[in-house]
Design a protein around this motif. Structure first.
Motif, PDB file in Angstrom:
ATOM      1  N   ARG A 142      42.996  29.906  -7.793  1.00  0.00           N
ATOM      2  CA  ARG A 142      43.265  29.074  -6.871  1.00  0.00           C
ATOM      3  C   ARG A 142      45.568  28.750  -7.564  1.00  0.00           C
ATOM      4  O   ARG A 142      46.468  28.310  -6.890  1.00  0.00           O
ATOM      5  CB  ARG A 142      43.000  28.383  -6.444  1.00  0.00           C
ATOM      6  CG  ARG A 142      43.977  26.969  -5.340  1.00  0.00           C
ATOM      7  CD  ARG A 142      42.822  25.547  -4.415  1.00  0.00           C
ATOM      8  NE  ARG A 142      42.748  25.098  -5.933  1.00  0.00           N
ATOM      9  CZ  ARG A 142      43.543  24.218  -6.174  1.00  0.00           C
ATOM     10  NH1 ARG A 142      44.280  23.925  -5.985  1.00  0.00           N
ATOM     11  NH2 ARG A 142      42.749  23.381  -7.424  1.00  0.00           N
ATOM     12  N   ARG A 143      45.110  28.230  -8.318  1.00  0.00           N
ATOM     13  CA  ARG A 143      46.761  27.061  -9.541  1.00  0.00           C
ATOM     14  C   ARG A 143      47.446  28.218  -9.495  1.00  0.00           C
ATOM     15  O   ARG A 143      48.246  28.263  -9.275  1.00  0.00           O
ATOM     16  CB  ARG A 143      45.351  26.972 -10.466  1.00  0.00           C
ATOM     17  CG  ARG A 143      44.340  25.771 -10.159  1.00  0.00           C
ATOM     18  CD  ARG A 143      44.815  24.753 -11.590  1.00  0.00           C
ATOM     19  NE  ARG A 143      43.645  25.078 -11.335  1.00  0.00           N
ATOM     20  CZ  ARG A 143      43.140  24.993 -13.268  1.00  0.00           C
ATOM     21  NH1 ARG A 143      43.868  25.162 -14.215  1.00  0.00           N
ATOM     22  NH2 ARG A 143      42.410  26.030 -13.750  1.00  0.00           N
ATOM     23  N   TYR A 144      46.667  29.868 -10.549  1.00  0.00           N
ATOM     24  CA  TYR A 144      47.658  30.721 -10.425  1.00  0.00           C
ATOM     25  C   TYR A 144      48.920  30.721  -9.669  1.00  0.00           C
ATOM     26  O   TYR A 144      50.070  31.728  -9.554  1.00  0.00           O
ATOM     27  CB  TYR A 144      46.801  32.044 -11.258  1.00  0.00           C
ATOM     28  CG  TYR A 144      47.440  32.859 -11.356  1.00  0.00           C
ATOM     29  CD1 TYR A 144      48.238  33.024 -13.288  1.00  0.00           C
ATOM     30  CD2 TYR A 144      48.147  33.914 -10.680  1.00  0.00           C
ATOM     31  CE1 TYR A 144      48.886  34.679 -13.219  1.00  0.00           C
ATOM     32  CE2 TYR A 144      48.612  35.363 -11.245  1.00  0.00           C
ATOM     33  CZ  TYR A 144      49.369  34.933 -12.243  1.00  0.00           C
ATOM     34  OH  TYR A 144      49.897  36.292 -12.416  1.00  0.00           O
ATOM     35  N   LEU A 196      41.132  30.224   3.400  1.00  0.00           N
ATOM     36  CA  LEU A 196      40.702  31.951   3.510  1.00  0.00           C
ATOM     37  C   LEU A 196      39.607  32.346   3.346  1.00  0.00           C
ATOM     38  O   LEU A 196      38.632  31.855   3.487  1.00  0.00           O
ATOM     39  CB  LEU A 196      41.528  32.197   1.672  1.00  0.00           C
ATOM     40  CG  LEU A 196      42.727  31.823   1.301  1.00  0.00           C
ATOM     41  CD1 LEU A 196      43.146  31.822   0.094  1.00  0.00           C
ATOM     42  CD2 LEU A 196      44.150  32.685   2.752  1.00  0.00           C
ATOM     43  N   PRO A 197      39.141  33.643   4.417  1.00  0.00           N
ATOM     44  CA  PRO A 197      38.564  34.311   4.325  1.00  0.00           C
ATOM     45  C   PRO A 197      37.379  34.445   2.880  1.00  0.00           C
ATOM     46  O   PRO A 197      38.340  34.487   2.477  1.00  0.00           O
ATOM     47  CB  PRO A 197      38.393  35.163   5.246  1.00  0.00           C
ATOM     48  CG  PRO A 197      39.975  35.537   5.006  1.00  0.00           C
ATOM     49  CD  PRO A 197      40.328  34.276   4.858  1.00  0.00           C
ATOM     50  N   TRP A 198      36.517  34.449   3.191  1.00  0.00           N
ATOM     51  CA  TRP A 198      36.095  34.439   1.739  1.00  0.00           C
ATOM     52  C   TRP A 198      35.924  35.961   0.997  1.00  0.00           C
ATOM     53  O   TRP A 198      36.463  36.277  -0.491  1.00  0.00           O
ATOM     54  CB  TRP A 198      33.654  34.765   1.997  1.00  0.00           C
ATOM     55  CG  TRP A 198      33.934  36.186   2.358  1.00  0.00           C
ATOM     56  CD1 TRP A 198      33.620  35.851   4.777  1.00  0.00           C
ATOM     57  CD2 TRP A 198      33.500  37.189   2.195  1.00  0.00           C
ATOM     58  NE1 TRP A 198      32.528  37.487   4.794  1.00  0.00           N
ATOM     59  CE2 TRP A 198      33.141  38.618   3.169  1.00  0.00           C
ATOM     60  CE3 TRP A 198      33.593  38.108   0.743  1.00  0.00           C
ATOM     61  CZ2 TRP A 198      32.931  39.944   3.655  1.00  0.00           C
ATOM     62  CZ3 TRP A 198      33.042  39.296   0.794  1.00  0.00           C
ATOM     63  CH2 TRP A 198      33.306  40.053   2.233  1.00  0.00           C
ATOM     64  N   TRP A 199      36.462  36.981   2.080  1.00  0.00           N
ATOM     65  CA  TRP A 199      37.329  38.419   1.572  1.00  0.00           C
ATOM     66  C   TRP A 199      37.953  38.898   1.240  1.00  0.00           C
ATOM     67  O   TRP A 199      38.828  39.441  -0.108  1.00  0.00           O
ATOM     68  CB  TRP A 199      37.205  39.912   2.298  1.00  0.00           C
ATOM     69  CG  TRP A 199      37.772  39.517   3.748  1.00  0.00           C
ATOM     70  CD1 TRP A 199      37.208  39.291   4.765  1.00  0.00           C
ATOM     71  CD2 TRP A 199      39.690  39.680   3.371  1.00  0.00           C
ATOM     72  NE1 TRP A 199      37.949  38.616   5.279  1.00  0.00           N
ATOM     73  CE2 TRP A 199      39.723  39.282   5.075  1.00  0.00           C
ATOM     74  CE3 TRP A 199      40.123  40.519   3.178  1.00  0.00           C
ATOM     75  CZ2 TRP A 199      40.694  39.312   5.507  1.00  0.00           C
ATOM     76  CZ3 TRP A 199      41.640  40.054   3.345  1.00  0.00           C
ATOM     77  CH2 TRP A 199      41.808  40.180   5.171  1.00  0.00           C
ATOM     78  N   GLN A 200      38.737  37.648   1.621  1.00  0.00           N
ATOM     79  CA  GLN A 200      40.392  37.180   0.504  1.00  0.00           C
ATOM     80  C   GLN A 200      40.386  37.224  -0.861  1.00  0.00           C
ATOM     81  O   GLN A 200      41.327  36.811  -1.248  1.00  0.00           O
ATOM     82  CB  GLN A 200      41.398  36.968   1.414  1.00  0.00           C
ATOM     83  CG  GLN A 200      43.083  36.702   1.587  1.00  0.00           C
ATOM     84  CD  GLN A 200      44.094  36.122   2.510  1.00  0.00           C
ATOM     85  OE1 GLN A 200      43.057  35.603   3.777  1.00  0.00           O
ATOM     86  NE2 GLN A 200      45.325  36.493   2.678  1.00  0.00           N
ATOM     87  N   GLN A 201      39.644  35.872  -0.787  1.00  0.00           N
ATOM     88  CA  GLN A 201      39.051  35.525  -1.946  1.00  0.00           C
ATOM     89  C   GLN A 201      39.450  35.742  -2.846  1.00  0.00           C
ATOM     90  O   GLN A 201      39.914  35.803  -3.761  1.00  0.00           O
ATOM     91  CB  GLN A 201      38.428  33.758  -1.869  1.00  0.00           C
ATOM     92  CG  GLN A 201      38.848  32.685  -1.356  1.00  0.00           C
ATOM     93  CD  GLN A 201      37.536  31.546  -1.171  1.00  0.00           C
ATOM     94  OE1 GLN A 201      36.698  31.248  -0.942  1.00  0.00           O
ATOM     95  NE2 GLN A 201      38.539  30.843   0.022  1.00  0.00           N
ATOM     96  N   GLU A 232      41.434  40.845  -8.696  1.00  0.00           N
ATOM     97  CA  GLU A 232      43.127  40.986  -8.763  1.00  0.00           C
ATOM     98  C   GLU A 232      43.174  40.679 -10.300  1.00  0.00           C
ATOM     99  O   GLU A 232      44.554  41.248 -10.803  1.00  0.00           O
ATOM    100  CB  GLU A 232      43.709  41.162  -7.364  1.00  0.00           C
ATOM    101  CG  GLU A 232      43.797  42.404  -6.445  1.00  0.00           C
ATOM    102  CD  GLU A 232      43.730  43.596  -6.810  1.00  0.00           C
ATOM    103  OE1 GLU A 232      44.920  43.814  -7.966  1.00  0.00           O
ATOM    104  OE2 GLU A 232      42.915  44.225  -6.723  1.00  0.00           O
ATOM    105  N   LEU A 233      43.267  39.204  -9.947  1.00  0.00           N
ATOM    106  CA  LEU A 233      43.912  38.473 -11.192  1.00  0.00           C
ATOM    107  C   LEU A 233      42.647  39.013 -12.033  1.00  0.00           C
ATOM    108  O   LEU A 233      43.920  39.178 -13.485  1.00  0.00           O
ATOM    109  CB  LEU A 233      42.939  36.947 -10.901  1.00  0.00           C
ATOM    110  CG  LEU A 233      43.590  36.084 -12.269  1.00  0.00           C
ATOM    111  CD1 LEU A 233      45.164  36.114 -12.092  1.00  0.00           C
ATOM    112  CD2 LEU A 233      43.722  34.167 -11.409  1.00  0.00           C
TER     113      LEU A 233
END
Length: 55
Positions: free
Chosen positions: A3-5, A16-21, A27-28
């Motif tokens: 979230r901070r990044y 945000l939906p769970w899948w997007q989180q 990816e990070l």
């Protein structure tokens, strides 16, 4: 950390939906693991492939 990044506020992240989180977290993780640990795509390429718009 994700979230901070990405610069999301707590409320933006929670909306945000769970899948997007999960996509952002994975990816990070791949990006921070280094090039030989990921699938070869940059995070922007992965987001574009998933159908997201990057501005």
């Amino acid at each position: 950390m994700v979230r901070r990044y990405l610069g999301f506020s707590v409320d933006e992240w929670d909306r945000l939906p769970w899948w997007q989180q999960r996509l952002y977290v994975e990816e990070l993780d791949a990006e921070l693991s280094g090039p030989d640990q990921g699938d070869g795509q940059s995070s922007d390429e992965a987001l574009l492939a998933a159908g997201f718009r990057i501005e």
